[in-house]
Design an enzyme around this catalytic site. Sequence first.
Site, PDB file in Angstrom:
ATOM      1  CE  LYS A   1      -1.501   1.597   3.984  1.00 16.24           C
ATOM      2  NZ  LYS A   1      -1.211   2.978   4.389  1.00 16.24           N
ATOM      3  CG  ASN A   2       2.689   2.606   3.527  1.00  9.29           C
ATOM      4  OD1 ASN A   2       1.505   2.923   3.448  1.00  9.29           O
ATOM      5  ND2 ASN A   2       3.293   2.343   4.672  1.00  9.29           N
TER       6      ASN A   2
ATOM      7  NE  ARG B   1       2.073  11.841   8.086  1.00  6.92           N
ATOM      8  CZ  ARG B   1       2.640  12.967   8.417  1.00  6.92           C
ATOM      9  NH1 ARG B   1       1.941  13.941   8.925  1.00  6.92           N
ATOM     10  NH2 ARG B   1       3.930  13.140   8.251  1.00  6.92           N
TER      11      ARG B   1
ATOM     12  CB  CYS C   1      -4.237  10.660  12.507  1.00  7.24           C
ATOM     13  SG  CYS C   1      -2.605   9.978  12.611  1.00  7.24           S
TER      14      CYS C   1
ATOM     15  NE  ARG D   1       1.407   9.739  10.866  1.00  7.71           N
ATOM     16  CZ  ARG D   1       1.012   8.728  10.101  1.00  7.71           C
ATOM     17  NH1 ARG D   1      -0.206   8.276  10.184  1.00  7.71           N
ATOM     18  NH2 ARG D   1       1.850   8.182   9.244  1.00  7.71           N
TER      19      ARG D   1
ATOM     20  CG  ASP E   1       3.383   0.779   9.499  1.00  8.46           C
ATOM     21  OD1 ASP E   1       3.047   1.623  10.337  1.00  8.46           O
ATOM     22  OD2 ASP E   1       3.558   1.050   8.295  1.00  8.46           O
TER      23      ASP E   1
ATOM     24  CB  ILE F   1       8.122   5.653  14.602  1.00 16.15           C
ATOM     25  CG1 ILE F   1       9.259   4.631  14.461  1.00 16.15           C
ATOM     26  CG2 ILE F   1       7.949   6.505  13.338  1.00 16.15           C
ATOM     27  CD1 ILE F   1      10.540   5.103  13.861  1.00 16.15           C
TER      28      ILE F   1
ATOM     29  NE  ARG G   1      -7.061   5.221   6.134  1.00 12.58           N
ATOM     30  CZ  ARG G   1      -6.401   6.174   6.768  1.00 12.58           C
ATOM     31  NH1 ARG G   1      -6.862   6.629   7.908  1.00 12.58           N
ATOM     32  NH2 ARG G   1      -5.302   6.673   6.266  1.00 12.58           N
TER      33      ARG G   1
HETATM   34  C1  UD1 Z   1       5.146   6.323   6.699  1.00 14.55           C
HETATM   35  C2  UD1 Z   1       4.183   5.189   6.464  1.00 14.55           C
HETATM   36  C3  UD1 Z   1       3.686   4.627   7.780  1.00 14.55           C
HETATM   37  C4  UD1 Z   1       4.880   4.246   8.655  1.00 14.55           C
HETATM   38  C5  UD1 Z   1       5.845   5.409   8.792  1.00 14.55           C
HETATM   39  C6  UD1 Z   1       7.118   5.045   9.540  1.00 14.55           C
HETATM   40  C7  UD1 Z   1       3.127   5.729   4.358  1.00 14.55           C
HETATM   41  C8  UD1 Z   1       1.913   6.178   3.645  1.00 14.55           C
HETATM   42  N1  UD1 Z   1       3.057   5.676   5.688  1.00 14.55           N
HETATM   43  O1  UD1 Z   1       4.432   7.351   7.382  1.00 14.55           O
HETATM   44  O2  UD1 Z   1       2.905   3.476   7.504  1.00 14.55           O
HETATM   45  O3  UD1 Z   1       4.405   3.892   9.939  1.00 14.55           O
HETATM   46  O4  UD1 Z   1       6.242   5.873   7.493  1.00 14.55           O
HETATM   47  O5  UD1 Z   1       7.739   3.976   8.934  1.00 14.55           O
HETATM   48  O6  UD1 Z   1       4.111   5.381   3.755  1.00 14.55           O
HETATM   49  N2  UD1 Z   1       7.576  13.864  11.235  1.00 14.55           N
HETATM   50  C9  UD1 Z   1       7.559  15.205  11.589  1.00 14.55           C
HETATM   51  N3  UD1 Z   1       7.418  16.133  10.602  1.00 14.55           N
HETATM   52  C10 UD1 Z   1       7.296  15.803   9.285  1.00 14.55           C
HETATM   53  C11 UD1 Z   1       7.302  14.434   8.925  1.00 14.55           C
HETATM   54  C12 UD1 Z   1       7.442  13.472   9.922  1.00 14.55           C
HETATM   55  O7  UD1 Z   1       7.672  15.541  12.772  1.00 14.55           O
HETATM   56  O8  UD1 Z   1       7.179  16.692   8.434  1.00 14.55           O
HETATM   57  C13 UD1 Z   1       7.737  12.831  12.289  1.00 14.55           C
HETATM   58  C14 UD1 Z   1       6.506  11.931  12.446  1.00 14.55           C
HETATM   59  O9  UD1 Z   1       5.540  12.510  13.301  1.00 14.55           O
HETATM   60  C15 UD1 Z   1       7.121  10.656  13.007  1.00 14.55           C
HETATM   61  C16 UD1 Z   1       8.489  10.610  12.316  1.00 14.55           C
HETATM   62  O10 UD1 Z   1       8.760  11.945  11.877  1.00 14.55           O
HETATM   63  O11 UD1 Z   1       7.296  10.756  14.389  1.00 14.55           O
HETATM   64  C17 UD1 Z   1       8.578   9.670  11.124  1.00 14.55           C
HETATM   65  O12 UD1 Z   1       7.448   9.884  10.284  1.00 14.55           O
HETATM   66  P1  UD1 Z   1       7.464   9.523   8.722  1.00 14.55           P
HETATM   67  O13 UD1 Z   1       8.590   8.577   8.457  1.00 14.55           O
HETATM   68  O14 UD1 Z   1       7.398  10.762   7.947  1.00 14.55           O
HETATM   69  O15 UD1 Z   1       6.096   8.708   8.568  1.00 14.55           O
HETATM   70  P2  UD1 Z   1       5.028   8.832   7.411  1.00 14.55           P
HETATM   71  O16 UD1 Z   1       5.702   9.096   6.118  1.00 14.55           O
HETATM   72  O17 UD1 Z   1       3.929   9.709   7.847  1.00 14.55           O
END
Ligand code: UD1
Length: 433
Positions: free
Chosen positions: A22-23, A94, A118, A123, A306, A328, A397
């Site tokens: 999915k991702n 997101r 969420c 996030r 995950d 995370i 989802r």
């Molecule tokens: C993606 C995955 C999700 C997975 C996560 C971590 C998708 C659609 N989702 O989520 O399934 O659990 O990676 O492997 O691919 N952060 C900030 N600011 C930002 C961006 C991130 O503070 O602008 C923080 C987040 O809150 C979190 C950490 O950085 O604590 C890592 O998040 P991130 O790797 O960006 O996760 P997603 O891309 O949202």
Amino acid sequence: MARLIINGGRPLEGTIHISGAKNSALAIIVAAALATEGESVLENIPRGTDIGTICLILRNLGVEIWFDDKGLLHVKGQTLNKFQAPYDLVRKMRASFYCAGLLLARLGRAEVPLPGGCAIGSRPVDYHIRGFTQMGAEVSIEHGFMKAVAKRLQGTQIYINRASVGTTINLMIAASLAEGTTTLENAAKEPEVVDLAIFLNGMGAKIRGAGTDVIRIEGVDQLRGIEYAIIPDRIEAGTFMCATAITGGDVVLKNVVAEHLRVPIVKMEEAGIIVEKGINELRVRAPERLKAIDVETTPYPGFPTDLQQPLVACMCVAEGTSVVRETIFDRFRYVDELRRMGADIKTERETAIIRGVSQLTGAPVEITDLRAGAALAIAALAAQGETELYGVDILDRGYEHFETKLRALGADVRREVTAEGSDLFEQGYPIEV
Ligand code: UD1
């Protein structure tokens, strides 16, 4: 109102096919719309509702996108002509923020709603926005939207905080059509990032280093559509491994890349699970009783956040005490629901201490987020009696044919949709794709 009713106690047995990731699919579908020539034909796209949502957002932006009768997704980006993404769809997910990278690269202008908080904590998208700014975009936050303009994005050097997966993906999409070379430092190394890089390179992009923490993207003037097959979903595979393990089952998972599950497999083996690796498949056999293990979630190649929740579900009935640290996200809200099923779990900030009990008992529970849904279903499969899982739309989802796959392995699962009182409520937003 849909709910899943699971009667626990049956060992899972048989063979299932793991769907496309999915991702990966979410990133690649958006990236496909970068093309101004030809069409992309994407194979292995899982049919969860998140995929429907991203397709609908792109269609709203003018992209031609449709599934054919073989389940292949066709994407033609030429007609992309709107720069404002619809709030009602973006708020659902997101990953829809990837449209910001697409719109800036293609149209030099993007107005995308900021994703809200969420169920797994705040996030933010500040790292994404900082990246766009460093590439020369003028960004403002107005009325809940990120509004950005850039005549053409400029390649530069960007350090990505916390190796954020979403930021790495968004900036790769944006940088593919930028002027000059963008270097992403501390980039995410997840297989989904590598899958996106391979896809983009097939379209004519020039990306090096995906899978390491430095990715270099030399911007090109144009990209073209290609045929591409998405990698298998390592999280779905890990989820079914946990489901097999907790029920004392024996299951063969087809369409799996074992390499993508290296650390989860090591941890599962530590818990006593027998994992045999074949070519593109895994056979998973449960031990007599699972053993408690300690786990910490970290970015890839570490143990994925995950799979934290599915693993905790297993640890609820393991012999001994497990300590699970989540680094995370704020992802322990669901343990209240597991406690209602008889689990003995204490949480303190990012740590959960799970004392294994001999038996869980079925209860009505509520799904709080996607992976929590998987964890509760896993717990239910082993619990004595009936579990009712409310909030199944969250599970839908991200898992394709979840209960059908479980049923094929012998689980007693059914879905009930209640129409009671439907005249009193407005209909939900239809997913047309
Ligand atoms: C993606 C995955 C999700 C997975 C996560 C971590 C998708 C659609 N989702 O989520 O399934 O659990 O990676 O492997 O691919 N952060 C900030 N600011 C930002 C961006 C991130 O503070 O602008 C923080 C987040 O809150 C979190 C950490 O950085 O604590 C890592 O998040 P991130 O790797 O960006 O996760 P997603 O891309 O949202």
